[in-house]
Enzyme design. Structure first.
Site, short mmCIF file in Angstrom:
data_model
loop_
_atom_site.label_atom_id
_atom_site.label_comp_id
_atom_site.label_asym_id
_atom_site.label_seq_id
_atom_site.Cartn_x
_atom_site.Cartn_y
_atom_site.Cartn_z
NE ARG A 17 -2.78 -1.47 3.23
CZ ARG A 17 -3.29 -1.20 4.44
NH1 ARG A 17 -4.21 -0.26 4.56
NH2 ARG A 17 -2.87 -1.85 5.49
CE LYS A 24 4.86 -1.01 6.46
NZ LYS A 24 3.48 -1.46 6.72
N GLY A 107 8.46 -2.70 12.98
CA GLY A 107 9.35 -1.72 12.36
C GLY A 107 8.64 -0.54 11.75
NE ARG A 319 23.99 23.20 -1.19
CZ ARG A 319 24.82 23.21 -2.23
NH1 ARG A 319 25.06 24.35 -2.87
NH2 ARG A 319 25.40 22.11 -2.65
CG ASN A 363 30.34 44.10 5.05
OD1 ASN A 363 29.73 43.68 4.07
ND2 ASN A 363 29.80 44.94 5.91
C1 UD1 Z 1 -1.27 -7.17 14.15
C2 UD1 Z 1 -1.81 -7.98 15.32
C3 UD1 Z 1 -3.07 -7.31 15.86
C4 UD1 Z 1 -2.75 -5.88 16.26
C5 UD1 Z 1 -2.14 -5.11 15.10
C6 UD1 Z 1 -1.66 -3.78 15.58
C7 UD1 Z 1 -1.24 -10.31 14.85
C8 UD1 Z 1 -1.72 -11.61 14.36
N1 UD1 Z 1 -2.11 -9.31 14.86
O1 UD1 Z 1 -2.23 -7.26 13.11
O2 UD1 Z 1 -3.54 -8.02 16.98
O3 UD1 Z 1 -3.93 -5.24 16.73
O4 UD1 Z 1 -1.02 -5.82 14.56
O5 UD1 Z 1 -1.20 -3.03 14.51
O6 UD1 Z 1 -0.09 -10.19 15.25
N2 UD1 Z 1 5.23 -8.85 9.64
C9 UD1 Z 1 6.37 -9.52 9.24
N3 UD1 Z 1 6.24 -10.80 8.76
C10 UD1 Z 1 5.06 -11.43 8.68
C11 UD1 Z 1 3.89 -10.74 9.09
C12 UD1 Z 1 4.02 -9.46 9.59
O7 UD1 Z 1 7.47 -8.99 9.30
O8 UD1 Z 1 5.04 -12.58 8.23
C13 UD1 Z 1 5.34 -7.49 10.18
C14 UD1 Z 1 4.60 -6.46 9.32
O9 UD1 Z 1 5.47 -5.88 8.38
C15 UD1 Z 1 4.15 -5.45 10.34
C16 UD1 Z 1 3.94 -6.27 11.61
O10 UD1 Z 1 4.66 -7.46 11.42
O11 UD1 Z 1 5.14 -4.49 10.63
C17 UD1 Z 1 2.46 -6.58 11.85
O12 UD1 Z 1 1.91 -7.28 10.78
P1 UD1 Z 1 0.50 -6.91 10.15
O13 UD1 Z 1 0.26 -7.79 9.00
O14 UD1 Z 1 0.39 -5.45 9.96
O15 UD1 Z 1 -0.47 -7.34 11.35
P2 UD1 Z 1 -1.96 -6.85 11.57
O16 UD1 Z 1 -2.85 -7.69 10.76
O17 UD1 Z 1 -2.06 -5.39 11.46
#
Ligand code: UD1
Ligand code: MG
Length: 453
Positions: A17, A24, A107, A319, A363
């Site tokens: 996204r 990101k 991250g 700069r 100056n």
């Molecule tokens: C997750 C939580 C949810 C919480 C939310 C908060 C889980 C299952 N759910 O959901 O409870 O409310 O975050 O924002 O943990 N990532 C990896 N590798 C993976 C999957 C994810 O590095 O295989 C990283 C993503 O880049 C991200 C973070 O982990 O930075 C969270 O993953 P994301 O897919 O955003 O989890 P949510 O569905 O938002």
């Protein structure tokens, strides 16, 4: 005995996204990559090591995460994205090195407050096996819900798995979970993927821990601290929060801002007390401003060291490598690059000073240009203490203007000027008495002829 803590930072997301050619977490807030905000917060909280779970741009992400950090960062690659539980297990070998606590961070959530991490580890020290950082969501859609009973956390239910009653809960998982280092691998390995997304949910760790008689609790942090970045619009919102905090901290430390909302700071901006900043000023990376200096409106500064009581702008551009001593004045439409300007020297109007050393009290007249580049190389211009450079002069580098020397206006100076000498390097003036009137008469006569014809 101090506790030991490992931070596992998840940064393997593919971030579709963001619609970006780079990861990101390499996008910046306050001119610092998101990932660096997170690893620095972890370091400030006192973690002993960072395990960085990376996917795309692994080397660049690792470099950004570890730059300037005094805590070791070990990258581990997650080649397939199978969920947060799977991601944390990529760091298994590091987890088994043995830490009292393991804290999982995202991250892409750079606003995390180190104090919240410290609060979580102190709950661990008091006996909780799993501590989840939660927040009250204005709109909980999409978040995991924190389900509590009798002051303990019993489960985290992902949005897609939640019942209607559970969806009504507004206490949400911020994503930061701290747990026992010795029990970590056992718990993580028990996580399955039999759920709506077919992913290994880290959040299942709570129910698994409970089933083994372990204690889980949730503590609350402000929603703002948990903001994550998925789109560029969210990146801009995070930037706003970060800027508001940075401006506030600067003002509390003795800096005045007339319109803080129009002043942009970088993560490493140093502003001493009694600095005054007018509206619409941009601080890029690496700017230090000494006490009592005034930065007038619409100035653009980066990599500059500004001395005490200096005045900059309006409309000045500093700069990288601009080193201004105290009481220096750089006025409107002046650009200073890689130049040391001595105490009290003035560059007041419309000038370019690059690759130069300017002595104290010199100056530099309006429109002075250091011609530092010959198309191949950059050359040095040295201007002595107390020298006076007349307006609209070009100083063709390499060149040295001595102490107390004087350059006549409009000069193109190509040879060194000794101390206290006067150099005039322009065509001599010719004045022709009456010639202007004769010219006007001639034009009038031509006009009259044309009218007749
Ligand atoms: C997750 C939580 C949810 C919480 C939310 C908060 C889980 C299952 N759910 O959901 O409870 O409310 O975050 O924002 O943990 N990532 C990896 N590798 C993976 C999957 C994810 O590095 O295989 C990283 C993503 O880049 C991200 C973070 O982990 O930075 C969270 O993953 P994301 O897919 O955003 O989890 P949510 O569905 O938002
Ligand atoms: Mg998310």
């Amino acid at each position: 005995m101090a506790r030991t803590c490992l931070a596992v930072v998840l940064a393997a997301g593919d971030a579709t996204r963001m619609k970006s050619s780079k990861s990101k977490v390499l996008h910046s807030v306050g001119n610092l990559p998101l990932i660096a905000h997170v690893t620095r917060a972890a370091a400030t909280a006192g973690v002993n090591k960072v395990a960085l779970v990376v996917g795309r741009d692994a080397d660049l992400v690792t470099e950004a995460a570890s730059a300037g950090l005094d805590v070791p960062v070990s990258p581990v690659l997650q080649t397939e994205r199978k969920g947060t539980g799977h991601a944390v297990l990529m760091a298994r070998d590091i987890i088994t090195e043995g830490f009292d606590d393991v804290v999982v961070l995202y991250g892409d959530a750079p606003l995390i407050n180190p104090e919240s991490l410290v609060a979580a580890t102190s709950e661990r020290a008091k006996g909780a096996d799993v501590v989840v950082l939660g927040f009250r969501a204005a709109d909980p859609t999409g978040y995991g819900r924190l389900l509590e009973r009798d002051g303990e956390l019993v489960a985290i239910r992902e949005h897609k798995e939640a019942s209607p009653e559970e969806l009504a809960v507004d206490f949400c998982n911020g994503g930061i979970i701290t747990f026992s280092g010795s029990k970590a691998v056992g718990l993580l390995e028990s996580i399955g993927n039999d759920n709506a997304k077919g992913e290994y949910y880290l959040t299942d760790i709570v129910e698994i821990a409970r089933s083994r008689g372990l204690k889980c609790i949730a503590i609350e942090a402000p929603e703002e601290d948990m903001m994550g970045c998925n789109t560029r619009a969210e990146l801009a919102e995070i930037e706003q929060v970060w800027q508001t905090r940075a401006r506030h901290a600067a003002m509390l430390s003795g800096v005045s801002m007339i319109d803080p909302s129009s002043v942009f700071l970088s993560h490493d901006t140093v502003l001493e007390s009694d600095v005054m900043i007018e509206p619409n000023v941009w601080f890029g990376p690496g700017v230090k401003v000494g006490p009592g200096a005034v930065i007038h409106a619409f100035s653009h500064l980066e990599g500059a060291d500004i001395g005490a009581n200096a005045t900059i702008g309006p409309f000045a551009r500093l700069r990288p490598g601009a080193e201004l001593a105290e009481k220096v004045k750089v006025g409107n439409f002046c650009e200073i690059k890689k130049a040391r300007i001595g105490v009290g020297a003035k560059v007041n109007h419309l000038s370019y000073i690059g690759d130069a050393v300017v002595g104290a009290g010199a100056n530099i007249g309006a429109g002075t240009i250091t011609c530092n580049y010959d198309g191949q190389n950059k050359h040095l211009t040295e201007i002595g203490a107390g020298a006076f450079i007349g307006s609209n002069s070009s100083l063709v580098a390499p060149i040295k203007i001595g102490d107390g020397a004087y350059v006549g206006s409009g000069s193109v100076v190509t040879m060194d000027v000794p101390d206290d000498a006067l150099a005039i390097a322009r065509a001599r003036q010719e004045t022709k008495p009456g010639r202007a009137q004769r010219l006007r008469d001639k034009i009038a006569a031509i006009k009259a002829l044309k009218k007749k014809a």
